[in-house]
Design an enzyme around this catalytic site. Structure first.
Site, short mmCIF file in Angstrom:
data_model
loop_
_atom_site.label_atom_id
_atom_site.label_comp_id
_atom_site.label_asym_id
_atom_site.label_seq_id
_atom_site.Cartn_x
_atom_site.Cartn_y
_atom_site.Cartn_z
N CYS A 1 3.54 2.94 -2.77
CA CYS A 1 2.92 3.57 -3.88
C CYS A 1 1.56 4.24 -4.00
O CYS A 1 1.23 4.63 -3.20
CB CYS A 1 3.67 2.56 -5.41
SG CYS A 1 3.52 2.86 -6.80
N HIS B 1 9.35 0.93 -3.95
CA HIS B 1 9.13 -0.82 -4.00
C HIS B 1 10.52 -1.19 -3.30
O HIS B 1 11.38 -0.98 -3.89
CB HIS B 1 9.00 -1.28 -5.48
CG HIS B 1 7.63 -0.78 -5.66
ND1 HIS B 1 6.67 -1.58 -5.45
CD2 HIS B 1 7.10 0.68 -6.70
CE1 HIS B 1 5.21 -0.52 -6.37
NE2 HIS B 1 5.55 0.82 -6.83
#
Ligand code: SF4
Length: 616
Positions: A457, A555
């Site tokens: 991310c 994630h």
């Protein structure tokens, strides 16, 4: 829910005949669960059970469930089921379906309807029993106590949900519906056996650095607020309605609602502005429990001080104190428990033991400082960014034999790393600046090519060549800055919109992955893809195989064994780490069951429900 009659206004033979036909047709479909094909779905809430679209008990005339309204068609009174969620619960619909008698020509007569309803009420509460766990301090163990209660009551066959009106966390996740909620509420939902969703955590604050937080409302990004704006506007003008509507829905659709407070209810400087503690307790008419952490020392003072700082009518809501986290051999407590009750009028209900080695996500980034997971000869160093987020991503790595996960703040701490991870962050621009100022950027670059480097991310965005924030969405004004240049990729922040979605797919070289994306910004990459996502094999992430540098927005990518195996196989001396393929989900389930067993053993859960195990 349809109302084919006008309640007690229309009891003609004809109308009863229509009831009978509708009821028979419903029964012939079986228990259909959610009817997502229906043009009116969801007429109450996502996930509702639609088996009894027309309620066989209609009109029940029970003010706890429905109400009389004025008919727009006739101007007369008509029984409305609009606020009734009872008949849309899976367990209630299932029970009623099994109880339903033969439907005669005239439908169900009043006596039959009454006895069906009475029997249903014996099994299912019309309004949830609310139990609230508050802490004398942060870190008292509220979150895990709520988790334990959720699992224990679920194990008793009750319909349970967790609730936390306002949470501040950088550790969030995305539900199947695309809602963003705190990771801990997702865990509690899992413990309760209910679908994770925004209403369980209707206000989520995500600090962005400085005094600003992003406010997530009912799972969706709402706006950025400074602390001042939050307390002087949002809390006074908007939060009460948001909290009330979600709380009320949950109370109407569960047997037990286990509510978590935030911080301490005795922050007297926040009186009138605290929407996470006594405000919710009063709204829900909750039985409150005060948790104190005896491992910290000062537990009695915390308990007595907290209760004495509350208003009398607030203190009356407290049914007990829970002395939490007692270590084995912690010594005798003597008559200290009676003394707490004498001083406060609130009894100590339980002394709960510390449970070692639970495999559960932590809520607070402060906990990371005690969390240097696993023992082993392979060291995976996660760079401890100041605004680190989604740090539960790495929990599954420490399940592997021989792997040690550390959180590195300094270049020296990076030296023993056999692999490096740049984690997610709530502020890519600020944390990239920190990386440079702290010398960590240089330390990471010095290891490039020698050890695998993974960015997730915000960490992925940092690994690219440039980050372009033309509108200042990261909060420091418009900017364009150099990334670490380890991937041939450029990230653009061009809209406030956030991508929140669960994803699954396969590794470029095969093997299942699944996780979720929560991010602003988009990355254009000239590298090969790391994953192919379903359903259209969309490429995701970047992979420079030669230099062993990877980046992804996913994630939770370590939760399934395939990516863990790939990542560890890139470590030169990876023979030291044996990929066991441990099932991350099974480990969590085991820990949840241990928590439930602990709370069952030490706390009288029947008494908390009002003594009958059903809570009526
Ligand atoms: S139980 Fe609910 S749906 Fe059925 S008649 Fe009563 S209020 Fe309406």
């Amino acid at each position: 829910m349809i109302n084919p009659t006008e309640g007690d206004q229309d009891d003609s033979e004809d109308n009863y005949g229509r009831h009978a036909a509708v009821l028979r047709s419903q029964m012939s479909r079986g228990n259909i669960g959610s009817n997502t094909e229906c043009a009116h779905y969801p007429c109450h809430h996502t996930g509702q059970n639609c088996t009894f679209c027309f309620c066989p008990l209609y009109p029940c005339l029970d003010p706890d469930l429905g109400e009389y309204v004025i008919s727009r068609r006739t101007g007369g009174r008509v029984w409305s089921c609009q606020s009734c969620l009872w008949m849309h619960r899976d367990d209630v619909a299932d029970s009623l379906f099994k109880m339903m008698p033969e439907i005669g020509e005239k439908g169900l007569d009043e006596g039959t309807r009454s006895s069906l309803k009475a029997e249903l009420e014996l099994k299912h509460r019309k309004r949830a029993r609310a139990i609230m766990v508050l802490g004398a301090t942060s870190g008292a163990g509220k979150s895990l106590l709520v988790t334990a209660l959720c699992r224990a009551y679920r194990n008793r066959g009750l319909k349970v949900a967790p609730f936390k009106s306002q949470n501040m966390s950088l550790n969030s996740m995305v539900t199947a519906d695309g809602d963003e909620i705190a990771r801990i509420q997702d865990l509690q939902a899992r413990a309760a056996g209910t679908r994770p969703r925004g209403e369980l955590n209707p206000i989520l604050l995500k600090p962005k650095g400085g005094v600003t937080s992003q406010v997530i409302v009912e799972g969706r990004p709402y706006k950025d607020c400074t602390v001042q704006e939050y307390y002087s506007q949002f809390v006074l003008e908007e939060a009460p309605a948001i909290i009330s509507r979600n709380l009320e829905r949950l109370l109407r659709s569960n047997d037990v609602l286990v509510i978590e407070g935030a911080g301490s209810p005795a922050e007297i400087n926040l009186r009138g502005k605290d929407v996470a503690n006594m405000f919710v307790a009063r709204l829900a008419k909750a039985d409150c429990l005060l948790a104190v952490n005896i491992d910290w020392g000062g537990a009695y003072a915390y308990a007595v001080g907290t209760l004495m700082l509350l208003e009398d009518e607030e203190r009356e809501l407290f049914k007990g104190v829970l002395i939490n986290n007692m270590c084995p051999g912690g010594g005798s407590l003597g008559d200290s428990l009676e003394l707490v009750e004498r001083k406060t009028g609130v009894p100590v209900l339980a002394v709960l033991p510390h449970l070692p080695s639970l495999y559960l996500p932590v809520e607070d980034s402060m906990d990371l400082d005690q969390r240097q997971g696993g023992e082993g000869i392979i060291t995976v160093a996660v760079v401890r960014l100041p605004m680190i987020s989604n740090f539960t991503d790495f929990d599954a790595l420490s399940l592997e034999e021989g792997v040690r996960v550390i959180y590195a703040r300094t270049p020296e701490e990076l030296l023993p790393a056999d692999a490096i991870i740049l984690p997610g962050t709530k502020n890519t621009v600020q944390d990239l600046n920190w990386l440079r100022e702290s010398g960590m950027a240089e330390a990471v670059l010095a290891k490039a090519g020698a050890v695998p480097i993974l960015g997730i991310c915000g960490g992925y965005q940092m690994l690219g060549r440039r980050i372009i924030d033309a509108h200042g969405l990261e909060g420091s004004g418009p900017s364009e800055m150099e990334g670490l240049g380890l991937l041939d990729a450029v990230t653009y922040f061009d809209t406030y919109d956030k991508r929140t979605v669960q994803v699954s797919g396969s590794l470029a070289d095969g093997g299942e992955v699944r996780g979720y994306e929560i991010h602003m910004g988009r990355t254009e990459s000239a590298e090969g893809a790391l994953f192919q996502l379903r359903p259209d094999r969309r490429p995701e992430g970047s992979w420079d195989r030669k230099r062993k540098v990877m980046g992804s927005y996913m994630h939770g990518l370590f939760d399934l064994p395939a990516f863990r195996g790939l990542f560890l196989s890139m470590i030169e001396r990876h023979e030291g780490a044996r990929t066991k393929g441990t099932d991350h989900d099974a480990e969590i389930e085991t820990s949840l069951d241990r928590l439930a067993a602990m709370i069952e053993e030490h706390l009288d859960l029947d008494a908390l429900l009002g003594g009958d195990g059903h809570g009526a």
